[in-house]
Design an enzyme around this catalytic site. Structure first.
Site, PDB file in Angstrom:
ATOM      1  N   LYS A 196       0.859  -1.192   0.000  1.00 25.41           N
ATOM      2  CA  LYS A 196       0.000   0.000   0.000  1.00 25.41           C
ATOM      3  C   LYS A 196       0.894   1.240   0.000  1.00 25.41           C
ATOM      4  O   LYS A 196       1.953   1.205  -0.637  1.00 25.41           O
ATOM      5  CB  LYS A 196      -0.980  -0.054   1.181  1.00 25.41           C
ATOM      6  CG  LYS A 196      -1.765  -1.382   1.196  1.00 25.41           C
ATOM      7  CD  LYS A 196      -2.924  -1.415   2.129  1.00 25.41           C
ATOM      8  CE  LYS A 196      -3.605  -2.784   2.029  1.00 25.41           C
ATOM      9  NZ  LYS A 196      -4.802  -2.883   2.835  1.00 25.41           N
ATOM     10  N   SER A 209      -6.328  -9.325   6.943  1.00 30.96           N
ATOM     11  CA  SER A 209      -5.763  -9.707   8.250  1.00 30.96           C
ATOM     12  C   SER A 209      -5.180 -11.118   8.247  1.00 30.96           C
ATOM     13  O   SER A 209      -5.292 -11.848   9.240  1.00 30.96           O
ATOM     14  CB  SER A 209      -6.806  -9.538   9.363  1.00 30.96           C
ATOM     15  OG  SER A 209      -7.215  -8.188   9.441  1.00 30.96           O
TER      16      SER A 209
HETATM   17  P1  13P Z   1      -4.311  -6.526   5.669  1.00 26.17           P
HETATM   18  O1  13P Z   1      -3.520  -7.789   5.491  1.00 26.17           O
HETATM   19  O2  13P Z   1      -3.518  -5.420   6.306  1.00 26.17           O
HETATM   20  O3  13P Z   1      -5.630  -6.761   6.293  1.00 26.17           O
HETATM   21  O4  13P Z   1      -4.618  -5.980   4.175  1.00 26.17           O
HETATM   22  C1  13P Z   1      -5.114  -6.832   3.225  1.00 26.17           C
HETATM   23  C2  13P Z   1      -5.091  -6.138   1.923  1.00 26.17           C
HETATM   24  O5  13P Z   1      -5.824  -5.203   1.699  1.00 26.17           O
HETATM   25  C3  13P Z   1      -4.145  -6.627   0.906  1.00 26.17           C
HETATM   26  O6  13P Z   1      -4.402  -6.072  -0.340  1.00 26.17           O
END
Ligand code: 13P
Length: 250
Positions: A11, A213
């Site tokens: 991200k 998660s």
């Molecule tokens: P998390 O693993 O932080 O929940 O994020 C999942 C995600 O959006 C991967 O693209």
């Protein structure tokens, strides 16, 4: 043969040096267990070129987080599939729930992005997933069915290059993972839709990843389900040990 994949979505995290440090840690500690089990990292654009150079001798593959709907031109601030290709990107996320929610990406746009990626031989990782309200109302299957609809416009040859990631929005970044049974139920449903719209063999070969998660502590249980072929990892992809721990659960 159905490919198993663990992909990390950084991200909007890690400045340049932090990205290099994490990449070096991954390279030092990554031991591919099987050629059919792929590790993919999707960093922000600024990291891609330097990471590609570090990955030359390595089995880790690069992914983008986004690309533009057009081939090139006056689209200030955007990055094309061709540009991603030129730095060695093999995969690219499309339709992540954060892009749908914050950048209002609609099906038509997502379809154009997929076409751009396929034209450059980059495998789209197409994300789908319901909101908490949808699940509470029992509408989760309908939401997934609707979100998948645009994929049926692809030819069978093109569709086979697409990886699907099921990411329930209520599980993303919340610590509230879907249970392995909840994931399996939706993955099986997605596979059944592929069988109906494409064919059984294509459905059987499709890689369907779970995201939301996912951690080293719950990955093995999720991946033990017959229709869960790996994971799309957010937060836990920012720590080399956690990310590789999830890969090792494949
Ligand atoms: P998390 O693993 O932080 O929940 O994020 C999942 C995600 O959006 C991967 O693209």
């Amino acid at each position: 043969m159905r490919k198993k994949i663990v992909a990390g979505n950084w991200k909007m995290n890690n400045n340049f040096q932090e990205g290099i440090d994490l990449t070096n840690e991954l390279i030092e500690n990554f031991k591919p267990t099987d050629l059919n089990k792929q590790l993919v990292v999707c960093p922000p654009f600024i990291h891609l070129n330097a990471m590609a150079e570090l990955f030359t001798e390595n089995e880790i593959r690069l992914g983008g987080q986004n690309c533009h709907t057009s081939e090139k031109g006056a689209y200030t601030g955007e990055v094309s599939a061709e540009m991603l290709k030129s730095v060695g990107v093999r995969y690219c996320l499309v339709g992540h729930s954060e892009r749908r929610a914050y950048f209002f990406e609609d099906d038509q746009e997502l379809f154009q992005k997929i076409k751009q990626l396929l034209a450059k031989d980059i495998q789209p990782i197409f994300c789908c997933g319901e909101m908490l309200e949808d699940r509470k109302e029992g509408g989760h299957f309908d939401v997934i069915e609707d979100q998948l609809e645009l994929l049926w416009k692809l030819s069978k040859t093109d569709f086979q290059k697409v990886i699907i990631a099921y990411e329930p929005v209520w599980a993303i970044g919340t610590g509230q993972t879907a249970t392995a049974e909840q994931a399996q139920e939706i993955h099986k449903f997605i596979r059944s839709r592929i069988a109906k719209k494409m064919d059984e063999a294509i459905a059987d070969n499709a890689s369907i990843l779970y995201g939301g998660s996912c951690k080293p502590t719950n990955a093995a249980e999720l991946f033990s389900k017959p229709d869960v072929d790996g994971g799309l990892i957010g937060g836990a992809a920012l720590e080399a040990n956690d990310f590789l721990g999830i890969y090792n659960a494949l």
